[in-house]
Design an enzyme around this catalytic site. Sequence first.
Site, PDB file in Angstrom:
ATOM      1  N   TRP A 156       0.832  -1.198   0.000  1.00 18.23           N
ATOM      2  CA  TRP A 156       0.000   0.000   0.000  1.00 18.23           C
ATOM      3  C   TRP A 156       0.870   1.253   0.000  1.00 18.23           C
ATOM      4  O   TRP A 156       1.344   1.686   1.044  1.00 18.23           O
ATOM      5  CB  TRP A 156      -0.916   0.000   1.226  1.00 18.23           C
ATOM      6  CG  TRP A 156      -1.928  -1.096   1.165  1.00 18.23           C
ATOM      7  CD1 TRP A 156      -3.082  -1.097   0.448  1.00 18.23           C
ATOM      8  CD2 TRP A 156      -1.893  -2.364   1.845  1.00 18.23           C
ATOM      9  NE1 TRP A 156      -3.764  -2.268   0.621  1.00 18.23           N
ATOM     10  CE2 TRP A 156      -3.074  -3.066   1.475  1.00 18.23           C
ATOM     11  CE3 TRP A 156      -0.999  -2.974   2.729  1.00 18.23           C
ATOM     12  CZ2 TRP A 156      -3.363  -4.339   1.960  1.00 18.23           C
ATOM     13  CZ3 TRP A 156      -1.290  -4.235   3.195  1.00 18.23           C
ATOM     14  CH2 TRP A 156      -2.469  -4.916   2.811  1.00 18.23           C
ATOM     15  N   HIS A 175      -6.779   1.961   2.545  1.00 18.34           N
ATOM     16  CA  HIS A 175      -7.887   1.039   2.332  1.00 18.34           C
ATOM     17  C   HIS A 175      -8.941   1.295   3.407  1.00 18.34           C
ATOM     18  O   HIS A 175      -8.705   2.088   4.327  1.00 18.34           O
ATOM     19  CB  HIS A 175      -7.424  -0.439   2.343  1.00 18.34           C
ATOM     20  CG  HIS A 175      -6.582  -0.839   3.529  1.00 18.34           C
ATOM     21  ND1 HIS A 175      -6.083  -2.108   3.694  1.00 18.34           N
ATOM     22  CD2 HIS A 175      -6.150  -0.131   4.609  1.00 18.34           C
ATOM     23  CE1 HIS A 175      -5.381  -2.172   4.817  1.00 18.34           C
ATOM     24  NE2 HIS A 175      -5.415  -0.997   5.371  1.00 18.34           N
ATOM     25  N   ARG A 201      -3.919   6.260  -2.666  1.00 15.57           N
ATOM     26  CA  ARG A 201      -2.681   5.503  -2.871  1.00 15.57           C
ATOM     27  C   ARG A 201      -1.693   6.322  -3.675  1.00 15.57           C
ATOM     28  O   ARG A 201      -2.048   6.916  -4.699  1.00 15.57           O
ATOM     29  CB  ARG A 201      -2.975   4.196  -3.589  1.00 15.57           C
ATOM     30  CG  ARG A 201      -3.928   3.352  -2.763  1.00 15.57           C
ATOM     31  CD  ARG A 201      -3.698   1.894  -2.898  1.00 15.57           C
ATOM     32  NE  ARG A 201      -4.613   1.198  -1.996  1.00 15.57           N
ATOM     33  CZ  ARG A 201      -4.865  -0.085  -2.047  1.00 15.57           C
ATOM     34  NH1 ARG A 201      -4.273  -0.835  -2.963  1.00 15.57           N
ATOM     35  NH2 ARG A 201      -5.685  -0.648  -1.183  1.00 15.57           N
ATOM     36  N   GLN A 215     -13.507   2.309  -1.921  1.00 13.93           N
ATOM     37  CA  GLN A 215     -13.588   0.893  -1.576  1.00 13.93           C
ATOM     38  C   GLN A 215     -14.855   0.669  -0.754  1.00 13.93           C
ATOM     39  O   GLN A 215     -15.416   1.599  -0.181  1.00 13.93           O
ATOM     40  CB  GLN A 215     -12.376   0.462  -0.737  1.00 13.93           C
ATOM     41  CG  GLN A 215     -11.096   0.313  -1.545  1.00 13.93           C
ATOM     42  CD  GLN A 215      -9.981  -0.357  -0.747  1.00 13.93           C
ATOM     43  OE1 GLN A 215     -10.031  -0.413   0.484  1.00 13.93           O
ATOM     44  NE2 GLN A 215      -8.970  -0.835  -1.453  1.00 13.93           N
ATOM     45  N   VAL A 258      -5.969 -11.288   7.581  1.00 14.02           N
ATOM     46  CA  VAL A 258      -6.901 -12.422   7.448  1.00 14.02           C
ATOM     47  C   VAL A 258      -6.127 -13.733   7.380  1.00 14.02           C
ATOM     48  O   VAL A 258      -4.974 -13.778   6.966  1.00 14.02           O
ATOM     49  CB  VAL A 258      -7.809 -12.287   6.199  1.00 14.02           C
ATOM     50  CG1 VAL A 258      -8.861 -11.206   6.382  1.00 14.02           C
ATOM     51  CG2 VAL A 258      -6.991 -12.036   4.943  1.00 14.02           C
ATOM     52  N   ALA A 312     -14.024 -10.964   6.455  1.00 14.76           N
ATOM     53  CA  ALA A 312     -13.929  -9.580   5.991  1.00 14.76           C
ATOM     54  C   ALA A 312     -13.655  -9.601   4.498  1.00 14.76           C
ATOM     55  O   ALA A 312     -13.116 -10.567   3.976  1.00 14.76           O
ATOM     56  CB  ALA A 312     -12.810  -8.842   6.725  1.00 14.76           C
TER      57      ALA A 312
HETATM   58  C1  FA5 Z   1      -7.123  -4.150   0.076  1.00 14.21           C
HETATM   59  O1  FA5 Z   1      -7.131  -2.914   0.015  1.00 14.21           O
HETATM   60  C2  FA5 Z   1      -7.619  -4.891   1.261  1.00 14.21           C
HETATM   61  N1  FA5 Z   1      -7.901  -3.976   2.331  1.00 14.21           N
HETATM   62  C3  FA5 Z   1      -8.854  -5.723   0.880  1.00 14.21           C
HETATM   63  C4  FA5 Z   1      -9.255  -6.700   1.936  1.00 14.21           C
HETATM   64  C5  FA5 Z   1     -10.194  -6.332   2.870  1.00 14.21           C
HETATM   65  C6  FA5 Z   1      -8.715  -7.989   1.984  1.00 14.21           C
HETATM   66  C7  FA5 Z   1     -10.599  -7.227   3.859  1.00 14.21           C
HETATM   67  C8  FA5 Z   1      -9.094  -8.885   2.951  1.00 14.21           C
HETATM   68  C9  FA5 Z   1     -10.032  -8.505   3.881  1.00 14.21           C
HETATM   69  P1  FA5 Z   1      -6.229  -4.373  -2.359  1.00 14.21           P
HETATM   70  O2  FA5 Z   1      -5.030  -3.541  -2.181  1.00 14.21           O
HETATM   71  O3  FA5 Z   1      -6.127  -5.548  -3.247  1.00 14.21           O
HETATM   72  O4  FA5 Z   1      -6.763  -4.924  -0.977  1.00 14.21           O
HETATM   73  O5  FA5 Z   1      -7.408  -3.428  -2.895  1.00 14.21           O
HETATM   74  C10 FA5 Z   1      -8.723  -3.873  -2.994  1.00 14.21           C
HETATM   75  C11 FA5 Z   1      -9.353  -3.439  -4.314  1.00 14.21           C
HETATM   76  O6  FA5 Z   1      -9.213  -2.030  -4.476  1.00 14.21           O
HETATM   77  C12 FA5 Z   1      -8.658  -4.008  -5.543  1.00 14.21           C
HETATM   78  O7  FA5 Z   1      -9.173  -5.254  -5.858  1.00 14.21           O
HETATM   79  C13 FA5 Z   1      -9.013  -3.003  -6.593  1.00 14.21           C
HETATM   80  O8  FA5 Z   1     -10.306  -3.252  -7.088  1.00 14.21           O
HETATM   81  C14 FA5 Z   1      -9.055  -1.725  -5.847  1.00 14.21           C
HETATM   82  N2  FA5 Z   1      -7.830  -0.940  -6.032  1.00 14.21           N
HETATM   83  C15 FA5 Z   1      -6.672  -1.039  -5.376  1.00 14.21           C
HETATM   84  N3  FA5 Z   1      -5.784  -0.116  -5.802  1.00 14.21           N
HETATM   85  C16 FA5 Z   1      -6.398   0.601  -6.745  1.00 14.21           C
HETATM   86  C17 FA5 Z   1      -6.031   1.725  -7.564  1.00 14.21           C
HETATM   87  N4  FA5 Z   1      -4.851   2.321  -7.461  1.00 14.21           N
HETATM   88  N5  FA5 Z   1      -6.935   2.185  -8.432  1.00 14.21           N
HETATM   89  C18 FA5 Z   1      -8.160   1.617  -8.512  1.00 14.21           C
HETATM   90  N6  FA5 Z   1      -8.582   0.585  -7.790  1.00 14.21           N
HETATM   91  C19 FA5 Z   1      -7.716   0.078  -6.909  1.00 14.21           C
END
Ligand code: FA5
Length: 344
Positions: A156, A175, A201, A215, A258, A312
């Site tokens: 992140w 997130h 981000r 999100q 998790v 979650a």
């Molecule tokens: C998370 O942010 C975790 N907090 C998700 C999670 C929650 C996992 C609870 C387990 C339990 P991740 O970094 O993969 O995971 O981001 C989740 C979603 O956000 C991605 O699948 C994507 O759809 C979206 N996302 C992430 N970064 C970006 C970005 N820079 N631009 C657009 N969408 C994004």
Amino acid sequence: MLKKLDEIKSRANDELSSLHSLKELDAWRVRHLGRKSELTQVLRGLAALSFEERKAVGASANEIRVLLEKALNDKRAALKDEELATAIERGRIDITLPGRPIPLGRLHPTTQMVREICDIFVALGFQVVEGPEVEWDYYNFEALNIPPDHPARDMWATFWIDTKSEERPMLLRTHTSPMQIRVMERTQPPVRVVVPGKVYRYEATDATHETMLYQIEGLAVDENITLADLKGALFEFARRLFGEERRVRFRCDYFPFVEPGVEMAIDCFVCGGSGCRLCSGTGWIEILGAGMVHPDVLRRVNYDPEIYTGFAFGLGVERIAMLRYGIEDIRLFYSNDLRFLRQF
Ligand code: FA5
């Protein structure tokens, strides 16, 4: 002579009834009551008559004069009323005209998507809560099993807030997962919440990456919650959003908070799984990250992991909207081009 007077009277009355303006009325007055009028002539000529005649004609002529003067006044009042009524009618504003239409705005496609997704989870028994976008390092990372030097922090890219305090670092949340901790700190199980909101981000933007995105986090904690509940809830969600016939696939993934962690994909709704441009030829489209809440996370908020378990998940709203509407570039969402926004 008396006959002539009768004629004068009836002629004057006839003319009067066909008058329509004050100007015409004035001419009438001059004609029938003025110095040169026949009636005045009769009155002037009285002296030449015999006593008897003078008496009869004089009385009748005076009577007629009084009658005509009264008729004149009545008619004048009637005409004045009429003129006033016409003036009012002409100057009237017609308030029944429709107003100018005010152009109506519409909800941003992201907002529409957030509401649609939350509605699905509300129907499954979840509550909607929101939390701060400026967050403590503790909630965004530490409480989620990501201590300061943990390599998972690289997942992140973070915007830090310059607080001049090394002890309590502050950031723009990367997130919505910090809300898992905030919700559990405040409440006792059973917990069922979804948390929509903006996250940030520090990343280079491209067709699938933005620096600000939405999100939706989900959290369910209770006695006896298992991975089967996670699968059931998310399967139902995918079917409601992407169609009854959808199939889902869960595969192992890693998130420090998790255990086990999974990623969920749906079968491609364009090609039905045979492989196309949307699913990059794989037949599957990843839509979210999820997992069973880590026992250490539960312990940190004083939930006994021997009694309580939970699941979650976290999903990216724009990515889901892109799939849903066939949008090819995420940067369209926030570049405020009305030609794009008006399509939704
Ligand atoms: C998370 O942010 C975790 N907090 C998700 C999670 C929650 C996992 C609870 C387990 C339990 P991740 O970094 O993969 O995971 O981001 C989740 C979603 O956000 C991605 O699948 C994507 O759809 C979206 N996302 C992430 N970064 C970006 C970005 N820079 N631009 C657009 N969408 C994004």
